[in-house]
Design an enzyme around this catalytic site. Structure first.
Site, PDB file in Angstrom:
ATOM      1  N   HIS A   1       0.873  -1.184   0.000  1.00  8.66           N
ATOM      2  CA  HIS A   1       0.000   0.000   0.000  1.00  8.66           C
ATOM      3  C   HIS A   1       0.905   1.227   0.000  1.00  8.66           C
ATOM      4  CE1 HIS A   1       1.066  -0.491   4.194  1.00  8.66           C
ATOM      5  NE2 HIS A   1       0.517   0.657   4.532  1.00  8.66           N
TER       6      HIS A   1
ATOM      7  N   ASP B   1       5.828   4.979   4.981  1.00  6.23           N
ATOM      8  CA  ASP B   1       6.833   4.063   5.544  1.00  6.23           C
ATOM      9  C   ASP B   1       7.019   2.810   4.686  1.00  6.23           C
ATOM     10  OD1 ASP B   1       4.167   3.536   6.518  1.00  6.23           O
ATOM     11  OD2 ASP B   1       4.988   2.133   7.998  1.00  6.23           O
ATOM     12  N   HIS B   2       6.243   2.711   3.591  1.00  9.58           N
ATOM     13  CA  HIS B   2       6.355   1.525   2.727  1.00  9.58           C
ATOM     14  C   HIS B   2       6.873   1.851   1.324  1.00  9.58           C
ATOM     15  CE1 HIS B   2       4.183  -1.279   5.471  1.00  9.58           C
ATOM     16  NE2 HIS B   2       3.854  -0.107   5.997  1.00  9.58           N
TER      17      HIS B   2
ATOM     18  N   HIS C   1       1.405   3.975   2.066  1.00 11.25           N
ATOM     19  CA  HIS C   1       1.756   4.805   3.214  1.00 11.25           C
ATOM     20  C   HIS C   1       3.271   5.024   3.146  1.00 11.25           C
ATOM     21  CE1 HIS C   1      -2.027   3.933   5.840  1.00 11.25           C
ATOM     22  NE2 HIS C   1      -2.115   5.095   5.240  1.00 11.25           N
TER      23      HIS C   1
ATOM     24  N   ASP D   1       0.416  -4.093   5.902  1.00  6.31           N
ATOM     25  CA  ASP D   1      -0.349  -3.534   7.030  1.00  6.31           C
ATOM     26  C   ASP D   1      -1.809  -3.949   6.901  1.00  6.31           C
ATOM     27  OD1 ASP D   1       2.047  -2.284   7.434  1.00  6.31           O
ATOM     28  OD2 ASP D   1       1.240  -0.239   7.497  1.00  6.31           O
TER      29      ASP D   1
HETATM   30 ZN   LIG Z   1       3.182   0.745   7.862  1.00  6.48          ZN
HETATM   31 ZN   LIG Z   2      -0.019   1.496   6.529  1.00  5.08          ZN
END
Ligand SMILES: [Zn+2]
Ligand SMILES: [Zn+2]
Length: 327
Positions: free
Chosen positions: A79, A83-84, A81, A228
């Site tokens: 996904h 942090d990814h 976000h 996540d």
């Molecule tokens: Zn995350």
């Molecule tokens: Zn996430």
């Protein structure tokens, strides 16, 4: 391309050379990095092909530290976000500077088709390598290799998200040479025919079927990466009898409400998913910073939910996990 390896990562170099399918955990922290854990990134190598699952900020440096090499076939995003995905900008820039000309496949859920070109243009003045972008729907096969496939499955997060399963085809059963010799079958091409499921006829007229000398098919390996997510049926179905389920476990029991509100999982919930799926091994990752130095709490809570023979552990940055073939 030669990447400088560091020998202070315990056993990493040796393990990488030994296994035909292995995972290297590049980042195991949720949301923000800590001194011990980087944000999400998981390297998977199966024979000659290599993949990344998520690419948080700093992933390329982790790849250098851990000696994975940069020769990737694809990057799969669970996904979008930050942090990814933030690490893909610098990584593509580096690949360009290294002169890579082979295409790189980038795969992710909505809005991959518009979002990925935008962020890459933002960080890379001139994109010199061919980049192929695929926006996936859950349930789609996103990659096919020799004897395996990678498919996306539905997960439940705050924005469009998927998990990924690497699923190997079944392999032919074991050839029993002693039995074949007892039938009087001469070694050579007839062995090959039997191994490939064909029946053969011997010079004296006897017919030997493949099942007479070849054991039942051996199931392939199944590696499942949740990204996540709340605990969900999509992951349970994808992780059925999985060899390894890499599931997020952002929180412990005391943050159950927060896990629900932020659409993440607790360690206990990850373990229930592993149990319901019949997964053989649960590796928890994406830890909230409060568990950074004491992940034992999460392991303890998870162990209470799984069968005693299920392996349960929390991933560390630099952890190498080899997945043996089924006999
Ligand atoms: Zn995350
Ligand atoms: Zn996430």
């Amino acid at each position: 391309m030669v990447i400088q390896r560091r020998e202070d990562v315990v056993g990493c170099r040796r393990s990488i050379q030994m296994s035909a399918l292995h995972l290297v955990f590049l980042g195991t922290s949720a949301a923000a990095p800590t001194a011990h854990r980087n944000v999400s990134g998981l390297f998977l190598k199966r024979e000659g092909q290599a993949f990344l699952f998520d690419c948080g900020e700093g992933t390329q440096r982790q790849m250098i530290r851990l000696g994975t090499g940069f020769s990737l076939d694809a990057v799969f995003f669970t996904h979008f976000h930050a942090d990814h995905y933030l690490g893909i900008i610098g990584f593509v820039r580096t690949l360009g500077m290294l002169g890579r000309t082979t295409p790189l496949l980038l795969v992710g859920p909505k809005p991959a088709a518009t979002f990925l070109p935008t962020i890459i243009r933002l960080g890379v003045d001139e994109v010199t390598l061919p980049i192929e972008i695929v926006e996936v729907e859950p349930g789609q096969v996103v990659f096919r290799g020799a004897g395996y496939r990678i498919e996306a499955f539905p997960t439940d997060h705050r924005i469009p998200s998927v998990g990924y399963a690497l699923v190997e085809d079944a392999r032919p059963g074991r050839f029993d040479v002693t039995k074949a010799q007892a039938f009087g079958i001469p070694e050579g091409p007839l062995f090959g025919k039997l191994q490939h499921g064909e029946a053969i006829q011997l010079p004296d007229g006897r017919v030997v079927s493949s099942a007479d000398v070849v054991g039942p098919n051996r199931t392939g390996r199944r590696i499942v990466i949740s990204g996540d997510t709340r605990p969900c049926n999509g992951t349970i179905a994808a992780a059925k009898d999985a060899d390894v389920l890499v599931h997020e476990a952002t929180f412990g029991d005391s943050e159950q409400l927060r896990a629900f509100e932020t659409r993440h999982s607790t360690a206990r919930e990850a373990a229930i998913v592993a149990r319901d799926a019949g997964a053989k091994r649960l590796v928890m990752t994406h830890l909230s910073t409060r568990y950074d130095r004491e992940p034992e709490t999460l392991v303890k809570q998870a162990r209470e939910e799984v069968k005693p023979d299920t392996l349960v552990e929390v991933a560390e940055d630099g952890m190498v996990l080899e997945v043996p073939v089924h006999d």
